[in-house]
Design an enzyme around this catalytic site. Structure first.
Site, short mmCIF file in Angstrom:
data_model
loop_
_atom_site.label_atom_id
_atom_site.label_comp_id
_atom_site.label_asym_id
_atom_site.label_seq_id
_atom_site.Cartn_x
_atom_site.Cartn_y
_atom_site.Cartn_z
N LYS A 7 12.31 4.03 1.93
CA LYS A 7 11.49 4.91 2.77
C LYS A 7 10.89 4.15 3.95
CE LYS A 7 7.08 5.80 1.37
NZ LYS A 7 6.06 5.47 2.38
N ASN A 8 10.29 2.99 3.65
CA ASN A 8 9.52 2.30 4.68
C ASN A 8 10.41 1.59 5.70
OD1 ASN A 8 7.22 3.36 3.66
ND2 ASN A 8 6.67 1.54 2.45
N ARG A 14 -7.67 2.26 5.92
CA ARG A 14 -6.48 2.25 6.75
C ARG A 14 -6.77 2.34 8.26
NH1 ARG A 14 -1.44 4.65 3.84
NH2 ARG A 14 -0.64 2.67 4.60
C1 EPZ Z 1 2.87 -0.52 4.67
O1 EPZ Z 1 1.66 0.13 5.04
C2 EPZ Z 1 3.56 0.45 3.75
N1 EPZ Z 1 3.78 1.71 4.48
C3 EPZ Z 1 2.69 0.70 2.53
O2 EPZ Z 1 3.40 1.53 1.65
C4 EPZ Z 1 2.38 -0.64 1.85
O3 EPZ Z 1 1.49 -0.41 0.77
C5 EPZ Z 1 1.75 -1.60 2.85
O4 EPZ Z 1 2.60 -1.73 4.01
C6 EPZ Z 1 1.51 -2.98 2.29
O5 EPZ Z 1 2.72 -3.52 1.86
C7 EPZ Z 1 4.77 1.81 5.37
O6 EPZ Z 1 5.53 0.89 5.63
C8 EPZ Z 1 4.94 3.15 6.01
P1 EPZ Z 1 -0.57 -2.75 6.43
P2 EPZ Z 1 0.86 -0.35 6.31
O7 EPZ Z 1 -0.82 -2.44 7.86
O8 EPZ Z 1 1.80 -0.99 7.24
C9 EPZ Z 1 -5.18 -3.58 7.16
C10 EPZ Z 1 3.82 3.45 0.41
O9 EPZ Z 1 3.34 3.90 -0.65
N2 EPZ Z 1 -5.04 -3.11 8.56
O10 EPZ Z 1 0.35 -3.88 6.12
O11 EPZ Z 1 0.05 0.80 6.78
C11 EPZ Z 1 -5.01 -2.45 6.14
O12 EPZ Z 1 -6.18 -1.68 6.01
C12 EPZ Z 1 2.89 2.87 1.44
O13 EPZ Z 1 5.03 3.45 0.68
C13 EPZ Z 1 -6.10 -3.23 9.41
O14 EPZ Z 1 -7.18 -3.72 9.04
O15 EPZ Z 1 -0.07 -1.44 5.69
C14 EPZ Z 1 -4.68 -3.25 4.90
O16 EPZ Z 1 -5.83 -3.73 4.30
C15 EPZ Z 1 1.46 2.98 1.04
N3 EPZ Z 1 -5.97 -2.76 10.70
C16 EPZ Z 1 -3.85 -4.41 5.45
O17 EPZ Z 1 -4.14 -4.47 6.86
C17 EPZ Z 1 -4.81 -2.22 11.17
O18 EPZ Z 1 -4.74 -1.83 12.34
C18 EPZ Z 1 -2.37 -4.29 5.28
O19 EPZ Z 1 -1.96 -2.99 5.71
C19 EPZ Z 1 -3.72 -2.11 10.27
C20 EPZ Z 1 -3.84 -2.57 8.97
#
Ligand code: EPZ
Length: 418
Positions: free
Chosen positions: A22-23, A121
């Protein structure tokens, strides 16, 4: 609203195939908007999140011809620079469309992206990255807009590792003027897969899969073909399914290299597992050892596999500690497992103590998000009696026709359409 009705306790046997990730697929669909030429994406999972992003690219003016696990996308023209309010609110990954639309039309606006309710998020890292590439950011209520006459290459250091943030900057930088260097970039397997695809269409990306990615902007992105890599989270989920409910289950079309940290912990738990090329054979575990895990960015233990692993630990003989530092809402579903008979104490939003072994009883539950949702479905498969899982849109977002695939293994699960 449809729901799943599950009668627990069946032993499952047979083979199950892993679908495309999916991702990875979401980002491939978004990248197709960079080009006026045709992109063909195969091994596309037939899931709700993919339907939503395809609706979004069509709404923007692209043509998307879908047939089963394949889609052909051609974005000759982008008609709008405002993303669909209704759809963007449903899907966090909609933010990945911002870069291509900005590059093609000089502006883009969208509501704060929705998606899984697993924590705050924020999108600050995206906005900071776009600004570094020369975009102006404006907020109005819960909408933001970006505008840039010309995007330029930039040096972007991510203070926190972000998967979609890394991908969004990579996708935007391929058409920015000059070189972009992304530092402290995420290394998840979906990132080198996307880079390979973009490079085949004329981009110049090096270092994807390492913490430093270099992108030389090009004037034009051509057409291309991409086969989506196997879904590593689905693979890991099926490993837990087999450990809890096997029998013996063969998991086909997977890439075990993408879940090494998870597999090491599964083996510590005492689950018998054999690996051959792109297949895993997993046997049901009579005795499960408690294991402490802490989730981590790739190549660590994936946060998306924490919920099913926590369920496995409810069957372990002893105490295990689960630490999930990435999102703050990821352990809240443990309350639902407790209502079924588990003994899990939430020490703080990021830490849980699981005391096992416990037996679960079936009951009426609802899935709060995608990965917790599939975990609750698995809990129904091992619980005594009948479990009803509601809000299954959350499960359909990421798992293709899951009940049919589980029925083939012998599971007693029905989708009831209301
Ligand atoms: C991706 O989310 C995946 N989604 C998530 O899968 C997965 O859990 C996550 O990566 C971690 O592996 C997709 O690829 C669509 P991040 P993403 O930005 O990219 C913080 C599923 O179930 N952050 O790596 O949104 C954030 O809050 C989903 O398939 C900021 O602070 O996650 C988190 O603590 C759920 N500011 C950390 O970074 C920002 O601007 C990592 O999040 C962006 C993120």
């Amino acid at each position: 609203m449809s729901y799943f009705e599950i009668i627990g306790g069946r032993k499952l046997n047979g083979e199950i195939e892993v679908k495309g990730a999916k991702n990875a697929a979401l980002k491939a669909v978004a990248s197709a908007l960079l080009s006026r030429e045709k992109w063909t994406i195969t091994n596309l999972p037939q899931i709700e999140d993919i339907s939503r992003i395809l609706e979004m690219v069509e709404d923007l003016g692209a043509e998307a011809k879908r047939s089963k696990n394949k889609v052909e996308i051609q974005a000759k023209n982008i008609k709008k620079s405002r993303l669909s309010e209704r759809l963007a609110g449903k899907l966090r990954a909609s933010i990945i469309l911002a870069g291509p639309v900005l590059a093609r039309t000089g502006k883009v606006s969208m509501p704060y992206p929705g998606g899984c309710v697993i924590g705050k998020r924020p999108i600050d890292l995206f906005l900071a990255g776009f600004q570094k590439m020369g975009a102006k950011v404006k907020w109005q209520d819960d909408h933001f807009s970006l505008s840039a006459k010309k995007l330029k290459g930039a040096k972007i250091f991510f203070p926190k590792i972000t998967v979609t943030g890394t991908e969004a900057m990579m996708i935007t930088a391929v058409v920015a003027e000059g070189e972009t260097i992304l530092e402290n970039a995420a290394m998840e397997p979906e990132i080198p897969a996307l880079a390979e695809f973009l490079n085949r269409s004329g981009s110049k990306i090096s270092g994807a899969g390492t913490p430093t990615i270099r992108i030389k902007g090009v004037k034009k992105i051509g057409g291309g073909r991409m086969k989506i890599i196997p879904d590593r989270i689905e693979t890991g989920t099926f490993v837990i399914l087999a450990a809890l409910c096997g029998g013996k289950i063969k998991i086909k079309n997977c890439n075990p290299d993408h879940i090494r940290a998870f597999l090491a912990n599964i083996q510590k738990a005492g689950v018998r597992i054999e690996e051959e090329n792109n297949e895993l054979v997993v046997w049901g575990a009579e005795k499960i050892n408690p294991v402490n895990v802490s989730t981590h960015e790739y190549p660590g233990f994936a946060t998306d596999l924490q919920p099913p692993f926590t369920l496995l630990m409810t069957r372990a003989r002893g105490t295990s500690q689960i630490h999930d530092p990435i999102f703050e809402g990821r352990l809240l579903f443990t309350d639902i497992l407790n209502s079924m008979g588990a003994n899990i104490v939430l020490n703080d939003p990021h830490r849980a103590t699981v005391q096992g072994p416990t037996k679960l009883r079936g009951r009426k539950i609802a899935s709060p998000d995608l990965r917790a949702g599939i975990t609750l479905l698995l809990s129904g498969l091992i619980a005594k009696g009948k479990t009803t899982v509601e809000n299954i849109y959350q499960i359909d977002r990421g798992y293709e026709r899951i009940e049919e695939r589980l029925q083939k293994l012998g599971a007693d699960i029905k989708r009831i359409e209301k």
